[in-house]
Enzyme design. Structure first.
Site, PDB file in Angstrom:
ATOM      1  N   ASN A  72     -28.500 -63.166 -12.549  1.00  0.00           N
ATOM      2  CA  ASN A  72     -28.151 -64.195 -11.571  1.00  0.00           C
ATOM      3  C   ASN A  72     -27.728 -65.473 -12.266  1.00  0.00           C
ATOM      4  O   ASN A  72     -28.237 -65.824 -13.333  1.00  0.00           O
ATOM      5  CB  ASN A  72     -29.311 -64.428 -10.588  1.00  0.00           C
ATOM      6  CG  ASN A  72     -30.241 -65.547 -11.031  1.00  0.00           C
ATOM      7  OD1 ASN A  72     -29.974 -66.730 -10.811  1.00  0.00           O
ATOM      8  ND2 ASN A  72     -31.345 -65.172 -11.679  1.00  0.00           N
ATOM      9  N   PHE A  79     -29.544 -73.084  -8.938  1.00  0.00           N
ATOM     10  CA  PHE A  79     -30.366 -73.944  -8.066  1.00  0.00           C
ATOM     11  C   PHE A  79     -29.657 -74.269  -6.758  1.00  0.00           C
ATOM     12  O   PHE A  79     -29.533 -75.438  -6.379  1.00  0.00           O
ATOM     13  CB  PHE A  79     -30.755 -75.253  -8.770  1.00  0.00           C
ATOM     14  CG  PHE A  79     -31.828 -75.130  -9.824  1.00  0.00           C
ATOM     15  CD1 PHE A  79     -32.524 -73.956 -10.016  1.00  0.00           C
ATOM     16  CD2 PHE A  79     -32.156 -76.224 -10.621  1.00  0.00           C
ATOM     17  CE1 PHE A  79     -33.518 -73.851 -10.985  1.00  0.00           C
ATOM     18  CE2 PHE A  79     -33.147 -76.141 -11.597  1.00  0.00           C
ATOM     19  CZ  PHE A  79     -33.821 -74.955 -11.788  1.00  0.00           C
ATOM     20  N   SER A 131     -34.824 -72.449 -16.183  1.00  0.00           N
ATOM     21  CA  SER A 131     -33.711 -71.677 -15.614  1.00  0.00           C
ATOM     22  C   SER A 131     -32.495 -71.842 -16.511  1.00  0.00           C
ATOM     23  O   SER A 131     -32.206 -72.945 -16.963  1.00  0.00           O
ATOM     24  CB  SER A 131     -33.398 -72.161 -14.203  1.00  0.00           C
ATOM     25  OG  SER A 131     -34.402 -71.714 -13.329  1.00  0.00           O
ATOM     26  N   ASN A 134     -29.365 -71.572 -15.770  1.00  0.00           N
ATOM     27  CA  ASN A 134     -28.087 -71.815 -15.081  1.00  0.00           C
ATOM     28  C   ASN A 134     -27.808 -73.263 -14.719  1.00  0.00           C
ATOM     29  O   ASN A 134     -26.866 -73.551 -13.994  1.00  0.00           O
ATOM     30  CB  ASN A 134     -28.033 -70.954 -13.809  1.00  0.00           C
ATOM     31  CG  ASN A 134     -28.178 -69.473 -14.139  1.00  0.00           C
ATOM     32  OD1 ASN A 134     -27.494 -68.967 -15.008  1.00  0.00           O
ATOM     33  ND2 ASN A 134     -29.113 -68.801 -13.475  1.00  0.00           N
ATOM     34  N   THR A 135     -28.649 -74.176 -15.197  1.00  0.00           N
ATOM     35  CA  THR A 135     -28.363 -75.600 -15.020  1.00  0.00           C
ATOM     36  C   THR A 135     -28.205 -76.192 -16.414  1.00  0.00           C
ATOM     37  O   THR A 135     -29.166 -76.194 -17.191  1.00  0.00           O
ATOM     38  CB  THR A 135     -29.512 -76.305 -14.250  1.00  0.00           C
ATOM     39  OG1 THR A 135     -29.577 -75.766 -12.931  1.00  0.00           O
ATOM     40  CG2 THR A 135     -29.291 -77.803 -14.159  1.00  0.00           C
ATOM     41  N   LYS A 172     -43.158 -73.702 -16.139  1.00  0.00           N
ATOM     42  CA  LYS A 172     -42.564 -72.361 -16.289  1.00  0.00           C
ATOM     43  C   LYS A 172     -41.609 -72.358 -17.470  1.00  0.00           C
ATOM     44  O   LYS A 172     -40.696 -73.181 -17.541  1.00  0.00           O
ATOM     45  CB  LYS A 172     -41.832 -71.971 -15.000  1.00  0.00           C
ATOM     46  CG  LYS A 172     -41.269 -70.556 -15.042  1.00  0.00           C
ATOM     47  CD  LYS A 172     -40.936 -70.054 -13.671  1.00  0.00           C
ATOM     48  CE  LYS A 172     -40.286 -68.686 -13.700  1.00  0.00           C
ATOM     49  NZ  LYS A 172     -39.967 -68.201 -12.359  1.00  0.00           N
ATOM     50  N   ASN A 218     -39.374 -67.110 -17.294  1.00  0.00           N
ATOM     51  CA  ASN A 218     -38.153 -67.099 -16.493  1.00  0.00           C
ATOM     52  C   ASN A 218     -37.213 -65.975 -16.994  1.00  0.00           C
ATOM     53  O   ASN A 218     -37.619 -65.151 -17.816  1.00  0.00           O
ATOM     54  CB  ASN A 218     -37.474 -68.472 -16.591  1.00  0.00           C
ATOM     55  CG  ASN A 218     -36.826 -68.878 -15.280  1.00  0.00           C
ATOM     56  OD1 ASN A 218     -36.099 -68.080 -14.684  1.00  0.00           O
ATOM     57  ND2 ASN A 218     -37.092 -70.085 -14.817  1.00  0.00           N
TER      58      ASN A 218
HETATM   59  C1  LIG Z   1     -31.892 -64.058  -7.946  1.00  0.00           C
HETATM   60  C2  LIG Z   1     -32.961 -64.755  -8.717  1.00  0.00           C
HETATM   61  C3  LIG Z   1     -33.164 -66.111  -8.511  1.00  0.00           C
HETATM   62  C4  LIG Z   1     -34.170 -66.778  -9.217  1.00  0.00           C
HETATM   63  N1  LIG Z   1     -34.367 -68.102  -8.976  1.00  0.00           N
HETATM   64  C5  LIG Z   1     -35.384 -68.747  -9.601  1.00  0.00           C
HETATM   65  C6  LIG Z   1     -35.656 -70.099  -9.323  1.00  0.00           C
HETATM   66  O1  LIG Z   1     -35.030 -70.723  -8.470  1.00  0.00           O
HETATM   67  N2  LIG Z   1     -36.651 -70.696 -10.021  1.00  0.00           N
HETATM   68  C7  LIG Z   1     -37.404 -70.033 -10.957  1.00  0.00           C
HETATM   69  O2  LIG Z   1     -38.307 -70.628 -11.548  1.00  0.00           O
HETATM   70  N3  LIG Z   1     -37.173 -68.737 -11.235  1.00  0.00           N
HETATM   71  C8  LIG Z   1     -36.189 -68.090 -10.579  1.00  0.00           C
HETATM   72  N4  LIG Z   1     -35.966 -66.764 -10.844  1.00  0.00           N
HETATM   73  C9  LIG Z   1     -36.760 -66.098 -11.903  1.00  0.00           C
HETATM   74  C10 LIG Z   1     -37.951 -65.325 -11.342  1.00  0.00           C
HETATM   75  O3  LIG Z   1     -38.858 -66.194 -10.709  1.00  0.00           O
HETATM   76  C11 LIG Z   1     -38.675 -64.575 -12.478  1.00  0.00           C
HETATM   77  O4  LIG Z   1     -39.186 -65.516 -13.388  1.00  0.00           O
HETATM   78  C12 LIG Z   1     -37.758 -63.614 -13.216  1.00  0.00           C
HETATM   79  O5  LIG Z   1     -36.846 -63.016 -12.337  1.00  0.00           O
HETATM   80  C13 LIG Z   1     -38.531 -62.513 -13.927  1.00  0.00           C
HETATM   81  O6  LIG Z   1     -39.281 -61.736 -13.005  1.00  0.00           O
HETATM   82  P1  LIG Z   1     -38.760 -60.326 -12.409  1.00  0.00           P
HETATM   83  O7  LIG Z   1     -38.291 -59.512 -13.562  1.00  0.00           O
HETATM   84  O8  LIG Z   1     -39.941 -59.759 -11.704  1.00  0.00           O
HETATM   85  O9  LIG Z   1     -37.660 -60.661 -11.481  1.00  0.00           O
HETATM   86  C14 LIG Z   1     -34.966 -66.072 -10.149  1.00  0.00           C
HETATM   87  C15 LIG Z   1     -34.762 -64.707 -10.343  1.00  0.00           C
HETATM   88  C16 LIG Z   1     -33.782 -64.032  -9.639  1.00  0.00           C
HETATM   89  C17 LIG Z   1     -33.597 -62.558  -9.861  1.00  0.00           C
END
Ligand SMILES: Cc1cc2nc3c(=O)[nH]c(=O)nc-3n(C[C@H](O)[C@H](O)[C@H](O)COP(=O)(O)O)c2cc1C
Length: 364
Positions: free
Chosen positions: A115, A119, A177, A179-180, A215, A244
């Site tokens: 992704n 934000f 994150s 992406n910022t 985080k 993350n």
């Molecule tokens: C589509 C998407 C959007 C995400 N947006 C955020 C976010 O806004 N803030 C954040 O701290 N992590 C965000 N994450 C990261 C997740 O919270 C998590 O840390 C990461 O995906 C690893 O866990 P997973 O493998 O179970 O998905 C996002 C993940 C995905 C897939």
């Protein structure tokens, strides 16, 4: 008993990922939760899974990770599905659209997601408005970020703390994150220290000692890991969320593997668990850790707990397996604890941190 989710899953799969996600959120807003998930996921949780942390009573250690419900539209529904806690956000002070679409990609063969949402957020006012209307039951954390075009990143986070402190059960400072632009630089020793000291003051101003966690990214050098652990202990923050999404692309086979953005799901599981064990060692077991990254089974969740996590979270696993996964993980955890002679989650936390490699270098 097959859940309704299994019936609608093929249709959701045919939609572009972001459209499928929006449709799911709308259905949950309209009360669809009663048709989803195994009833077993919603029975009262076994006492062995309960835990008291930061003065909060967690019925079970399995939480929803940030990013699924960025605008706090459905925290109650997600708790009803059986999660022990839900993290909403990342929310930015002012609303912003995020990156151009498409920005969300399913990597089916790798059981992963890339992704680059950037934000997208309805802003703090909307999130605070929704949270203030919800009945205060179940644990809901708020994950805070900064606007892309802000002149003062620290002020953005401080505003988040001030405005969300009274409504959140815990707060998360998201400096990881990918992406910022510039966000991950906030993880460096000096900047992180300044940021966290300022946020501690904002929390005092808010008049509520809400637990505050940071985080972190999985793509950190050994020095950066050490620095973060020291800053965390010195500033007195309440815990770390590890981790993350990653910028690494470890041996992926899906067509979409080269999309820009953060990778989550199965390929992130081992490296984020290794980082977790490392952070447990570096913080000498003194900081509660939340383990997240690639959890798709009870065994994955248990490995994170034994590596040092008091709680775990997931997102991508839910996309591929649906809400039945929550009940499966909880039931599996009870069995694994019993197998190994642990009476509770707390007894198992960190018991295998030294079985993990000290540093697992991510292949870029
Ligand atoms: C589509 C998407 C959007 C995400 N947006 C955020 C976010 O806004 N803030 C954040 O701290 N992590 C965000 N994450 C990261 C997740 O919270 C998590 O840390 C990461 O995906 C690893 O866990 P997973 O493998 O179970 O998905 C996002 C993940 C995905 C897939």
């Amino acid at each position: 008993m097959a859940s309704v989710y299994r019936l609608i899953r093929p249709a959701l799969r045919r939609l572009p990922p972001e459209a499928a996600h929006e449709l799911t959120l709308r259905a949950l807003e309209l009360g669809a939760v009663r048709f989803l998930g195994e009833p077993a996921g919603r029975e009262p949780d076994p006492p062995a899974l309960a835990q008291r942390l930061w003065g909060l009573d967690f019925p079970n250690p399995v939480g929803l990770a940030a990013g699924y419900d960025k605008d706090a539209r459905v925290p109650g529904a997600m708790l009803q599905l059986g999660f022990g806690f839900v993290e909403v956000g990342t929310v930015t002070p002012r609303p912003q659209p995020g990156n151009p679409k498409p920005r969300l990609f399913r990597l089916e063969e790798d059981r992963a997601i890339i992704n680059r949402m950037g934000f997208n957020s309805g802003g703090l006012a909307a999130v605070v408005g929704r949270l203030s209307k919800r009945a205060r039951c179940g644990i809901v954390g708020v994950n805070l970020g900064r606007n892309r075009d802000t002149a003062d990143a620290v002020a953005d986070y401080a505003e988040g703390v001030l405005r969300a402190a009274r409504l959140a059960d815990y707060l998360v400072v998201n400096v990881s994150s990918p992406n910022t632009p510039g966000l991950r630089e906030l993880q460096s020793r000096e900047i992180l220290t300044t940021l966290l000291q300022r946020l501690m003051r904002a929390r005092e101003e808010a008049g509520r000692q809400v637990p505050m966690l940071v985080k972190i990214a999985p793509d950190l050098t050994p020095e950066e890991r050490r620095d973060i652990a020291e800053v965390a202990l010195d500033t007195g923050i309440d815990g770390l969320i590890v981790s993350n999404t990653t910028l690494a692309r470890p041996n992926l086979i899906s067509r979409r593997a080269h999309e820009a953005g953060g990778l989550s799901g199965r390929p992130l599981c081992a490296p984020s668990t290794a980082l977790l064990a490392d952070m447990y060692r570096l913080s000498r077991g003194r900081l509660p850790l939340i383990g997240v990254g690639g959890i798709a089974s009870a065994a994955d969740a248990y490995a994170k707990i034994r590596a040092g996590a008091s709680l775990v979270q997931l997102y991508t696993g839910l996309v591929f397996a649906g809400p039945d996964l929550i009940g499966q993980i909880k039931a599996g955890l009870v069995d694994l604890l019993r197998r190994d002679g642990f009476g509770s989650i707390e007894e198992a936390v960190g018991t295998a941190h030294d079985a993990m490699p000290a540093q697992l270098v991510m292949p870029f």
